[in-house]
Design an enzyme around this catalytic site. Structure first.
Site, PDB file in Angstrom:
ATOM      1  N   HIS A  71      41.196  35.484  70.252  1.00 32.10           N
ATOM      2  CA  HIS A  71      42.132  36.459  69.692  1.00 32.10           C
ATOM      3  C   HIS A  71      43.550  35.995  69.947  1.00 32.10           C
ATOM      4  O   HIS A  71      43.817  35.168  70.823  1.00 32.10           O
ATOM      5  CB  HIS A  71      41.884  37.875  70.237  1.00 32.10           C
ATOM      6  N   CYS A  72      44.473  36.516  69.139  1.00 31.31           N
ATOM      7  CA  CYS A  72      45.898  36.188  69.270  1.00 31.31           C
ATOM      8  C   CYS A  72      46.696  37.456  68.987  1.00 31.31           C
ATOM      9  O   CYS A  72      46.196  38.553  69.220  1.00 31.31           O
ATOM     10  CB  CYS A  72      46.268  35.059  68.302  1.00 31.31           C
ATOM     11  N   GLY A  73      47.891  37.327  68.492  1.00 29.44           N
ATOM     12  CA  GLY A  73      48.716  38.501  68.217  1.00 29.44           C
ATOM     13  C   GLY A  73      48.341  39.229  66.942  1.00 29.44           C
ATOM     14  O   GLY A  73      48.334  40.453  66.892  1.00 29.44           O
TER      15      GLY A  73
END
Length: 124
Positions: A71-73
């Site tokens: 996951h990221c932003g």
């Protein structure tokens, strides 16, 4: 969960609810591919930091015991990393749709920063 076949591999896109359920059940390793600064300011408890610029897919663990979910932003960087993992031989890999922004929008718990003290603080 959405799935896409990429070069005989499966790219999964998980919702925040699916990620939270699997994380709570200890069925996944949630890998945060944001920068160390982003992670220090706020992150999902239990997620591991592996910034996108340092990802070496050959060094990632196998998925026999727990699945890997990136996951990221916003979901853009995590999808890029997941696709890179497929290019480097992973047959099945996942990322979280909408990233940390979607996690926060869904009011899921996370560790943030108390702006008065700079200390970590449970949020959501």
């Amino acid at each position: 969960m959405k799935t896409e076949t990429v070069d005989n591999a499966t790219l999964e896109t998980w919702t925040v609810d699916e990620v939270q359920q699997a994380l709570n059940a200890r069925k996944i390793v949630l890998i945060d591919v944001r920068t160390p600064q982003e992670y220090m300011f706020e992150h999902i408890p239990g997620s591991l930091l592996l910034p996108m610029s340092f990802v070496d897919c050959a060094s990632l663990p196998g998925q026999t015991d727990k699945r890997i979910v990136f996951h990221c932003g916003s979901g853009v960087r995590s999808e890029k990393v997941a696709r890179k993992a497929i290019e480097e031989g992973f047959e099945q890999i996942a990322h979280m749709e909408g990233g940390f922004g979607a996690w926060k929008a869904a009011q899921k718990p996370y560790t943030g920063t108390d702006m008065a003290t700079g200390a970590p603080k449970r949020m959501g």
